[in-house]
Design a protein around this motif. Structure first.
Motif, mmCIF file in Angstrom:
data_model
loop_
_atom_site.group_PDB
_atom_site.id
_atom_site.type_symbol
_atom_site.label_atom_id
_atom_site.label_comp_id
_atom_site.label_asym_id
_atom_site.label_seq_id
_atom_site.Cartn_x
_atom_site.Cartn_y
_atom_site.Cartn_z
ATOM 1 N N VAL A 8 0.937 -1.114 -0.283
ATOM 2 C CA VAL A 8 0.061 0.070 -0.057
ATOM 3 C C VAL A 8 1.001 1.169 0.018
ATOM 4 O O VAL A 8 1.893 1.420 0.679
ATOM 5 C CB VAL A 8 -0.976 0.003 1.227
ATOM 6 N N GLU A 9 0.732 2.346 -0.802
ATOM 7 C CA GLU A 9 1.259 3.337 -1.091
ATOM 8 C C GLU A 9 0.768 4.626 -0.259
ATOM 9 O O GLU A 9 -0.527 4.608 0.021
ATOM 10 C CB GLU A 9 1.456 3.788 -2.487
ATOM 11 N N ILE A 54 -8.847 -3.451 -3.069
ATOM 12 C CA ILE A 54 -8.125 -2.519 -3.820
ATOM 13 C C ILE A 54 -8.881 -1.348 -4.240
ATOM 14 O O ILE A 54 -8.118 -0.224 -3.860
ATOM 15 C CB ILE A 54 -7.369 -3.159 -4.965
ATOM 16 N N GLY A 55 -9.894 -1.421 -4.475
ATOM 17 C CA GLY A 55 -10.596 -0.152 -4.742
ATOM 18 C C GLY A 55 -11.235 0.617 -3.578
ATOM 19 O O GLY A 55 -11.047 1.704 -3.667
ATOM 20 N N ARG A 58 -7.938 2.474 -2.557
ATOM 21 C CA ARG A 58 -7.733 3.471 -3.752
ATOM 22 C C ARG A 58 -8.750 4.863 -3.370
ATOM 23 O O ARG A 58 -8.322 5.958 -3.500
ATOM 24 C CB ARG A 58 -7.950 3.043 -4.925
ATOM 25 N N GLU A 59 -9.851 4.755 -2.979
ATOM 26 C CA GLU A 59 -10.948 5.532 -2.801
ATOM 27 C C GLU A 59 -10.473 6.469 -1.510
ATOM 28 O O GLU A 59 -10.870 7.440 -1.409
ATOM 29 C CB GLU A 59 -12.305 5.184 -2.743
ATOM 30 N N TYR A 62 -5.054 5.458 -0.866
ATOM 31 C CA TYR A 62 -3.959 4.620 -0.744
ATOM 32 C C TYR A 62 -4.085 3.427 -1.737
ATOM 33 O O TYR A 62 -4.430 2.526 -1.580
ATOM 34 C CB TYR A 62 -4.073 3.879 0.685
ATOM 35 N N PRO A 63 -3.085 3.995 -2.716
ATOM 36 C CA PRO A 63 -3.125 2.922 -4.049
ATOM 37 C C PRO A 63 -2.542 1.746 -3.369
ATOM 38 O O PRO A 63 -1.348 1.855 -2.633
ATOM 39 C CB PRO A 63 -2.502 3.722 -5.091
ATOM 40 N N HIS A 65 -1.579 -2.713 -4.163
ATOM 41 C CA HIS A 65 -1.519 -3.747 -5.444
ATOM 42 C C HIS A 65 -1.077 -5.076 -4.498
ATOM 43 O O HIS A 65 -0.437 -5.109 -3.448
ATOM 44 C CB HIS A 65 -0.485 -3.585 -6.590
#
Length: 88
Positions: A8-9, A54-55, A58-59, A62-63, A65
């Motif tokens: 997680v970024e 993941i979605g 992202r919302e 926190y992008p 993968h």
């Protein structure tokens, strides 16, 4: 029950950890969330869809993968025949 490990970024502090926990615990089917700030990894356990997890991250800003295991193709394995280790 399934387990998803994610990189997680954007995590930088305890508030990020709380925000990620709150976002993920709002998803139906998630039973456990473990956030490791030092490694930027999140582990999610439950009966959920990985794309949904993941979605949600992202919302929340926190992008993420899925962690891909590192396979060391050059690693030698022990063998009772052939060359390699000298202790056969």
């Amino acid at each position: 029950m399934s387990r998803v490990d994610l990189n997680v970024e954007g995590m930088s502090c305890g508030s990020c950890v709380k925000h990620i926990n709150a976002a993920l615990h709002s998803v139906a089917g998630i039973n456990e969330v473990a956030v490791d700030l030092n490694s930027n990894q999140v582990t999610v356990i439950g009966s959920m869809d990985t794309a949904t997890v993941i979605g949600v991250l992202r919302e929340a800003g926190y992008p993420a993968h899925v962690v891909t295991p590192v396979i060391n193709a050059g690693a030698k394995t022990a063998s009772s025949v052939g060359s390699g280790c000298c202790c056969h």
